[in-house]
Motif scaffolding. Structure first.
Motif, short mmCIF file in Angstrom:
data_model
loop_
_atom_site.label_atom_id
_atom_site.label_comp_id
_atom_site.label_asym_id
_atom_site.label_seq_id
_atom_site.Cartn_x
_atom_site.Cartn_y
_atom_site.Cartn_z
N VAL A 131 -1.94 4.41 -1.47
CA VAL A 131 -1.68 5.32 -2.58
C VAL A 131 -2.88 5.52 -3.51
N THR A 132 -3.97 4.86 -3.23
CA THR A 132 -5.23 5.11 -3.94
C THR A 132 -6.38 4.74 -3.01
N ASP A 133 -7.54 5.34 -3.25
CA ASP A 133 -8.71 5.07 -2.41
C ASP A 133 -9.69 4.11 -3.08
N LEU A 134 -9.32 3.52 -4.20
CA LEU A 134 -10.28 2.78 -5.02
C LEU A 134 -10.17 1.27 -4.94
N ALA A 135 -9.52 0.72 -3.92
CA ALA A 135 -9.27 -0.72 -3.93
C ALA A 135 -9.77 -1.46 -2.69
N PRO A 136 -10.99 -1.21 -2.22
CA PRO A 136 -11.51 -2.02 -1.11
C PRO A 136 -11.43 -3.51 -1.45
N GLY A 137 -10.94 -4.28 -0.52
CA GLY A 137 -10.73 -5.70 -0.76
C GLY A 137 -9.31 -6.03 -1.19
N TYR A 138 -8.57 -5.00 -1.62
CA TYR A 138 -7.20 -5.19 -2.08
C TYR A 138 -6.25 -4.17 -1.44
N HIS A 179 -4.38 -4.37 1.01
CA HIS A 179 -3.07 -4.89 1.41
C HIS A 179 -2.04 -4.66 0.30
N ILE A 180 -2.50 -4.71 -0.94
CA ILE A 180 -1.62 -4.43 -2.08
C ILE A 180 -1.32 -2.94 -2.16
N VAL A 181 -2.36 -2.13 -2.00
CA VAL A 181 -2.21 -0.67 -2.04
C VAL A 181 -1.21 -0.21 -0.97
N GLY A 182 -1.36 -0.77 0.23
CA GLY A 182 -0.46 -0.41 1.33
C GLY A 182 0.96 -0.88 1.10
N ALA A 183 1.12 -2.04 0.45
CA ALA A 183 2.46 -2.54 0.18
C ALA A 183 3.19 -1.66 -0.84
N ILE A 184 2.44 -1.14 -1.81
CA ILE A 184 3.05 -0.23 -2.79
C ILE A 184 3.60 1.01 -2.08
N GLY A 185 2.74 1.65 -1.28
CA GLY A 185 3.18 2.83 -0.55
C GLY A 185 4.25 2.52 0.47
N THR A 229 -4.68 -4.70 5.85
CA THR A 229 -5.26 -5.96 5.39
C THR A 229 -6.23 -5.72 4.24
N SER A 230 -6.61 -6.81 3.60
CA SER A 230 -7.58 -6.72 2.51
C SER A 230 -8.95 -6.31 3.01
N ALA A 231 -9.17 -6.40 4.32
CA ALA A 231 -10.46 -6.02 4.90
C ALA A 231 -10.53 -4.55 5.30
N GLU A 232 -9.42 -3.83 5.13
CA GLU A 232 -9.38 -2.41 5.51
C GLU A 232 -10.55 -1.66 4.87
N HIS A 233 -11.19 -0.79 5.65
CA HIS A 233 -12.35 0.01 5.24
C HIS A 233 -13.64 -0.80 5.12
N LEU A 234 -13.56 -2.13 5.34
CA LEU A 234 -14.73 -2.97 5.11
C LEU A 234 -15.21 -3.72 6.34
N GLY A 235 -14.29 -4.14 7.20
CA GLY A 235 -14.69 -4.91 8.35
C GLY A 235 -13.51 -5.45 9.11
N LEU A 236 -13.79 -6.21 10.17
CA LEU A 236 -12.74 -6.79 11.00
C LEU A 236 -12.01 -7.88 10.22
N PRO A 237 -10.68 -7.85 10.18
CA PRO A 237 -9.95 -8.87 9.42
C PRO A 237 -10.04 -10.25 10.07
#
Length: 436
Positions: free
Chosen positions: A299-306, A308-314, A330-338
């Motif tokens: 629900v937002t594009d501003l939370a790399p590292g978090y 998993h929280i953004v996805g849980a809200i949506g 996962t918290s690694a989404e957009h950043l690397g392999l979890p």
């Protein structure tokens, strides 16, 4: 007859139906109606042996999926298996192996052999990667490469497969004309789009959809119709491209149902919070209540590292509105392999979202564990609270990291524990004389 749908329409009560009926506390006859109508699926390849079946769809508990898999930069089959086992331990209902590095066949087979939850894959990954290595480029794969990869995965026992059949020549032409910030983020979708542009031909999975249905019938793997045009940022959400693909997918759902093939639909993606409910309702209306499998939504594009929280809200909002299956983020989404901890956090976040939605959808059937937790809290029964927690280890660690001075209390309230004070007050002698 091989598919669960075919058998359900004949009134045959399979072992899978019996198990799902028991687990979901739903009458067998009601479950058969959901299967025959296509409102629910039981993903199980007939080649799969060591599987505890689950149901996905209307009236059933919201399920969650955990993605694992190697990349070209990190290849360790044992590590991927450990991630799969951690995901299952913390509540994942299914696993998807999205491996793109190393011996992809060996990794997939290792996971199938050593886990008992339904496994999903995206066969176009392997087809494209193999073509790149043997023919020069991903776009050099041909339709035999695509279908051979699908059948190989089916032979191995894969229970559901993402197939980007809605990425058609027509929609790729529209993609070229329309200007998104991020044209595409679906890896499988981009494989098909690049192939279509290079060859100026229709997507073979779309033009040969009947053959794909034949394979699905042969093995009874569930088709998961991938959203290749899902939005990759909230700016692009709910646009013409996304809806046009969904319209195509709705027609493909009908064709699958006519052939008595189990099918579900994948959804966005990055969606602002005020559009999540509408996205679910549109899919359910167009696809006549086919099970809906959503990634997030984010629900937002501003939370790399978090994320998993953004996805849980949506995910919580989507599931409450009728989405049936949440793919964790996962918290690694957009950043690397979890890694293993990322997988654990992602599963727990999605589990929270799914359960929160189920309280709204299923009522007391879902909330009975919450009632048990409430009873454990008023009784100040810490062991029971740990037992009921989604992460018992972390719950215990938090409570015990600093010893409370007051017996049985925690360091937040100490001697001023609300549970303790009200319990003692309500047990005062002569309470019955109190006039209110």
């Amino acid at each position: 007859m091989t598919t669960q749908t075919q058998l359900a329409r004949k009134g045959v009560i399979t072992d899978e139906v019996k198990q799902v009926s028991k687990d979901e506390e739903i009458p067998v006859d009601k479950l058969l109606k959901l299967l025959t109508s296509g409102k629910a699926v039981i993903p199980r390849n007939i080649k799969r042996e060591n599987l505890k079946p689950i149901g996905i769809g209307e009236g059933l508990r919201t399920k969650i999926n955990a993605n694992i898999g190697s990349s070209a930069d990190f290849i360790d089959p044992d590590y991927e298996l450990r991630k799969a086992k951690i995901a299952v331990e913390y509540g994942a209902d299914t696993i998807m192996d999205l491996s793109t590095g190393g011996d992809i066949d060996a990794i997939r087979r290792k996971i199938i052999k050593n886990t008992d939850v339904p496994l999903g894959t995206v066969p176009i990954y392997q087809a494209g990667i193999r073509a790149g290595k043997t023919k020069g480029a991903i776009v050099d794969m041909d339709e035999d490469d695509m279908f051979n990869a699908i059948e190989k995965h089916a032979e191995d026992g894969v229970d559901f497969m993402t197939v980007h059949v809605g990425v058609t020549k027509k929609i790729v032409e529209l993609l070229i004309k329309r200007k998104r910030i991020i044209p595409m983020v679906s890896r499988g979708g981009t494989f098909h789009a690049a192939w279509i542009i290079h060859h100026n031909k229709e997507n073979p999975l779309y033009s040969n959809y009947d053959y794909l249905l034949e394979l699905a019938e042969k093995y009874d793997f569930t088709l998961s119709l991938g959203d290749g045009l899902r939005p990759g940022c909230i700016h692009d959400a709910s646009d013409e491209l996304q809806i046009q693909e969904l319209l195509t997918i709705s027609e493909l759902v009908e064709r699958a149902r006519e052939k008595e093939i189990q099918v579900m639909v994948e959804g966005p993606g990055h969606v602002p919070i005020h559009q999540v409910a509408a996205n679910v309702r549109i899919q359910k209306a167009l696809c006549k209540n086919a099970p809906f499998y959503v990634l997030g939504p984010l629900v937002t594009d501003l939370a790399p590292g978090y994320d998993h929280i953004v996805g849980a809200i949506g995910g919580a909002i989507a599931a409450m509105e009728g989405a049936d299956f949440l793919c964790y983020v996962t918290s690694a989404e957009h950043l690397g392999l979890p890694d293993e901890e990322d997988v654990k956090r992602g599963v727990i976040a999605s589990k929270i979202a799914a359960h929160a939605a189920d309280i709204a959808k299923l009522g007391e059937k879902a909330s009975k564990l919450d009632d048990e937790m409430a009873q454990a809290r008023i009784a100040i029964d810490w062991e029971k609270q740990y037992e009921l927690s989604l992460d018992p280890i972390k719950a215990r660690q938090f409570h015990e990291r600093v010893k409370a001075k007051e017996p049985k209390s925690c360091t937040m309230c100490g001697e001023y524990c609300a549970m303790k004070i009200i319990s003692e007050a309500l047990n005062e002698p002569g309470l019955e004389k109190l006039k209110c």
